[in-house]
Motif scaffolding. Structure first.
Motif, mmCIF file in Angstrom:
data_model
loop_
_atom_site.group_PDB
_atom_site.id
_atom_site.type_symbol
_atom_site.label_atom_id
_atom_site.label_comp_id
_atom_site.label_asym_id
_atom_site.label_seq_id
_atom_site.Cartn_x
_atom_site.Cartn_y
_atom_site.Cartn_z
ATOM 1 N N LEU A 1 -0.594 9.739 -0.397
ATOM 2 C CA LEU A 1 -0.656 9.314 1.003
ATOM 3 C C LEU A 1 -2.006 9.646 1.628
ATOM 4 C CD1 LEU A 1 0.917 8.223 3.527
ATOM 5 C CD2 LEU A 1 1.477 10.608 4.009
ATOM 6 N N PHE A 2 -2.433 10.885 1.508
ATOM 7 C CA PHE A 2 -3.654 11.293 2.191
ATOM 8 C C PHE A 2 -4.919 10.883 1.440
ATOM 9 C CE2 PHE A 2 -1.103 14.603 4.614
ATOM 10 C CZ PHE A 2 -1.158 13.877 5.780
ATOM 11 N N TYR A 3 -4.828 10.699 0.137
ATOM 12 C CA TYR A 3 -5.989 10.203 -0.596
ATOM 13 C C TYR A 3 -6.347 8.806 -0.110
ATOM 14 C CZ TYR A 3 -8.966 8.623 -4.431
ATOM 15 O OH TYR A 3 -10.017 8.127 -5.167
ATOM 16 N N PHE A 4 -5.364 7.945 0.016
ATOM 17 C CA PHE A 4 -5.639 6.577 0.454
ATOM 18 C C PHE A 4 -5.887 6.495 1.955
ATOM 19 C CE2 PHE A 4 -4.031 5.600 -3.722
ATOM 20 C CZ PHE A 4 -4.843 4.543 -4.095
ATOM 21 N N TYR A 5 -5.294 7.404 2.713
ATOM 22 C CA TYR A 5 -5.629 7.458 4.135
ATOM 23 C C TYR A 5 -7.113 7.791 4.297
ATOM 24 C CZ TYR A 5 -6.060 9.094 8.917
ATOM 25 O OH TYR A 5 -6.493 9.291 10.202
ATOM 26 N N GLY A 6 -7.605 8.718 3.473
ATOM 27 C CA GLY A 6 -9.014 9.082 3.525
ATOM 28 C C GLY A 6 -9.945 7.949 3.157
ATOM 29 N N LEU A 7 -9.423 6.968 2.401
ATOM 30 C CA LEU A 7 -10.230 5.801 2.043
ATOM 31 C C LEU A 7 -10.195 4.723 3.116
ATOM 32 C CD1 LEU A 7 -9.348 5.400 -1.759
ATOM 33 C CD2 LEU A 7 -11.365 6.485 -0.745
ATOM 34 N N GLY A 8 -9.442 4.954 4.202
ATOM 35 C CA GLY A 8 -9.425 4.021 5.318
ATOM 36 C C GLY A 8 -8.289 3.006 5.312
ATOM 37 N N TYR A 9 -7.252 3.241 4.539
ATOM 38 C CA TYR A 9 -6.133 2.302 4.493
ATOM 39 C C TYR A 9 -5.301 2.372 5.775
ATOM 40 C CZ TYR A 9 -6.946 1.223 -0.420
ATOM 41 O OH TYR A 9 -7.501 0.781 -1.596
ATOM 42 N N THR A 10 -4.760 1.222 6.194
ATOM 43 C CA THR A 10 -3.912 1.167 7.380
ATOM 44 C C THR A 10 -2.520 1.719 7.050
ATOM 45 O OG1 THR A 10 -3.000 -1.016 6.891
ATOM 46 C CG2 THR A 10 -5.110 -0.940 8.076
ATOM 47 N N PRO A 11 -1.712 2.052 8.080
ATOM 48 C CA PRO A 11 -0.349 2.537 7.814
ATOM 49 C C PRO A 11 0.483 1.582 6.955
ATOM 50 C CG PRO A 11 -0.945 3.011 10.074
ATOM 51 C CD PRO A 11 -2.067 2.181 9.504
ATOM 52 N N PHE A 12 0.364 0.266 7.202
ATOM 53 C CA PHE A 12 1.148 -0.669 6.399
ATOM 54 C C PHE A 12 0.648 -0.707 4.963
ATOM 55 C CE2 PHE A 12 2.105 -5.022 4.828
ATOM 56 C CZ PHE A 12 3.492 -4.883 4.801
ATOM 57 N N GLN A 13 -0.647 -0.622 4.756
ATOM 58 C CA GLN A 13 -1.190 -0.574 3.398
ATOM 59 C C GLN A 13 -0.729 0.685 2.681
ATOM 60 O OE1 GLN A 13 -5.357 -1.041 4.554
ATOM 61 N NE2 GLN A 13 -5.455 -3.014 3.487
ATOM 62 N N LEU A 14 -0.650 1.803 3.426
ATOM 63 C CA LEU A 14 -0.140 3.041 2.828
ATOM 64 C C LEU A 14 1.312 2.860 2.380
ATOM 65 C CD1 LEU A 14 -1.568 5.729 5.297
ATOM 66 C CD2 LEU A 14 -2.339 5.256 2.965
ATOM 67 N N ALA A 15 2.085 2.173 3.193
ATOM 68 C CA ALA A 15 3.484 1.950 2.837
ATOM 69 C C ALA A 15 3.602 1.119 1.559
ATOM 70 C CB ALA A 15 4.218 1.267 3.986
ATOM 71 N N THR A 16 2.724 0.126 1.403
ATOM 72 C CA THR A 16 2.815 -0.732 0.220
ATOM 73 C C THR A 16 2.536 0.043 -1.064
ATOM 74 O OG1 THR A 16 0.473 -1.419 0.354
ATOM 75 C CG2 THR A 16 2.100 -2.755 1.541
ATOM 76 N N VAL A 17 1.746 1.123 -0.974
ATOM 77 C CA VAL A 17 1.472 1.931 -2.157
ATOM 78 C C VAL A 17 2.773 2.474 -2.749
ATOM 79 C CG1 VAL A 17 0.364 4.053 -2.983
ATOM 80 C CG2 VAL A 17 -0.865 2.537 -1.431
ATOM 81 N N PHE A 18 3.747 2.752 -1.880
ATOM 82 C CA PHE A 18 5.003 3.358 -2.331
ATOM 83 C C PHE A 18 6.104 2.334 -2.605
ATOM 84 C CE2 PHE A 18 2.982 6.634 0.407
ATOM 85 C CZ PHE A 18 2.755 7.581 -0.581
#
Length: 424
Positions: free
Chosen positions: A37-54
């Motif tokens: 979660l925080f690795y991709f947040y640090g890369l600038g991903y939006t909340p919805f993009q973070l959700a798609t990772v999971f």
């Protein structure tokens, strides 16, 4: 010693080893979630993009519980445990050994899919094993065993959140994943070789079609579980940690520590559920469908209160911390009751199939909550996630009203509204 008691002693030993391996995997699973979660947040991903990772993590969790229940019934729970630990190790190595330019959404989604498969295989193995070591005519004892197992699992998942935040602070993403891979593989090496037999009776005649339960109580409980876990994950998975990081300006370490403490406390409450709600339980010392319904309707009050307070511009830090603690207490009790009821409703010769079907629904609820957590947060913020949580909890409560009302019925001790000829 009779052959039956010898078998139960062997099952108890195996159950302890399965649980130890499950605990190690649970710690790793919690750490992976926060790290990704925080690795991709640090890369600038939006909340919805973070959700798609999971998304794949939850999608493959649905399929795993369906297929895994069949595999456990056909080959025994030891087989599904080994498969789970090996798959988790592979998923962690995929992330730990990958160069930076490989760590894109598609690649990580595949690794998360494997991680979801692994987590659900080990969880199903451990939770199904409880049924093998508790006599069928002791619903109160089964309730206590399930509460302890479920509570310890969630407490250790909280330890995983803490570990994930710590690792992301002191080392790199890839190194953290390699350390977690060593933890899971170590659990495999230290527990599985000491197990005997297959932990339960393997049934070569088990058919995949039997995975789809015709037990009315199991089906209703599975439906309620979908909405119950959607109600948590719709604000807890993406919306809450991003809100804490961006709106309240908490550090990764603070977010990880807070979520770890919350999940650990959640697990402690689950383990204590038999004592905390004993006064509302049946004469058998175990809860019933009415208990699940009452807890769901009480639970709906808390996300509603948090949403109203945030809308009224109350101090958001205080509202979130206090509100989440209260939500967690009631949610933990409700979840503990559900975890008992699925084993109480399950037929002894098909417990792995019934549990697999039920946790397939659980994964479906998490998938729905995860996607909506990112989508609603990006659209209207945390308050929208909270109102969605209210709607889901109310749906879970309404379905729970249809569950059998007595523990004796739930445990199969008397004719019940589960449905005639269920799973014959």
């Amino acid at each position: 010693m009779t052959s039956a008691s010898a078998q139960r002693d062997g099952d108890l030993r195996n159950y302890a080893l399965v649980t130890a391996a499950y605990w190690a995997d649970t710690i790793a699973d919690g750490a992976i979630r926060l790290l990704v979660l925080f690795y991709f947040y640090g890369l600038g991903y939006t909340p919805f993009q973070l959700a798609t990772v999971f998304v794949f993590y939850e999608v493959f969790g649905i399929a795993t519980n369906l297929v895994g229940g069949f595999l456990a019934a056909r080959f025994g729970l030891t087989t599904t445990l080994v498969m789970g630990l090996l798959t988790q190790t592979l998923a962690l190595l995929m992330l730990g050994l990958a160069p930076d330019d490989w760590l894109v959404v598609g690649y990580v989604m595949v690794a998360q899919a494997l991680s979801g498969i692994a987590k659900d295989l080990t969880k199903m193995s451990s939770k199904s094993a409880v049924k093998l070591v508790v006599a069928d005519d002791r619903p109160g004892a089964l309730y206590k065993w399930v509460a302890i197992l479920t509570g310890s699992k969630n407490a250790l998942k909280g330890v995983g959140f803490f570990l994930g935040g710590l690792l992301l602070t002191v080392t790199s993403f890839q190194t953290a994943m390699l350390l977690l891979a060593a933890l899971v593989f170590g659990a495999l090496v230290l527990t599985v070789p000491f197990m005997t037999g297959s932990l339960g009776r393997a049934d070569a005649k088990a058919k995949f079609r039997h995975m789809f339960s015709n037990n009315r109580a199991v089906n209703l409980l599975a439906a309620a579980r979908i909405f119950l876990f959607s109600s948590r994950d719709v604000w807890f998975v993406v919306g809450l940690p991003v809100y804490l990081r961006t709106v309240l300006d908490w550090t990764f370490w603070q977010v990880g520590t807070f979520m770890a403490i919350w999940v650990i406390g959640y697990g402690v409450v689950q383990a204590s559920a038999p004592r905390l709600i004993r006064a509302r339980s049946s004469e058998h010392g175990a809860p019933d469908g009415g208990t699940a319904a009452r807890l769901a309707f009480v639970l709906a009050l808390f996300p509603a209160a948090i949403a109203v307070a945030l809308g009224a511009e109350a101090d958001p830090g205080t509202v979130i911390v206090v509100g989440l603690i209260l939500f967690g207490i009631v949610f933990a009790l409700n979840s503990a009751v559900h975890s008992y009821l699925i084993l109480a409703y399950a037929e002894g010769d098909r417990v792995a199939m019934n549990v697999g079907f039920y946790y397939m629904a659980n994964a479906g609820g998490r998938l729905l909550g995860t996607i909506l957590s990112g989508l609603l947060y990006q659209w209207q913020g945390l308050v929208a996630c909270l109102w969605a949580s209210v709607a889901f909890v109310l749906a879970a409560g309404a379905i729970s009203l249809l569950l059998p009302g007595g523990a004796a019925q739930a445990a199969g001790g008397a004719p019940s509204p589960v449905g005639s000829g269920a799973n014959r």
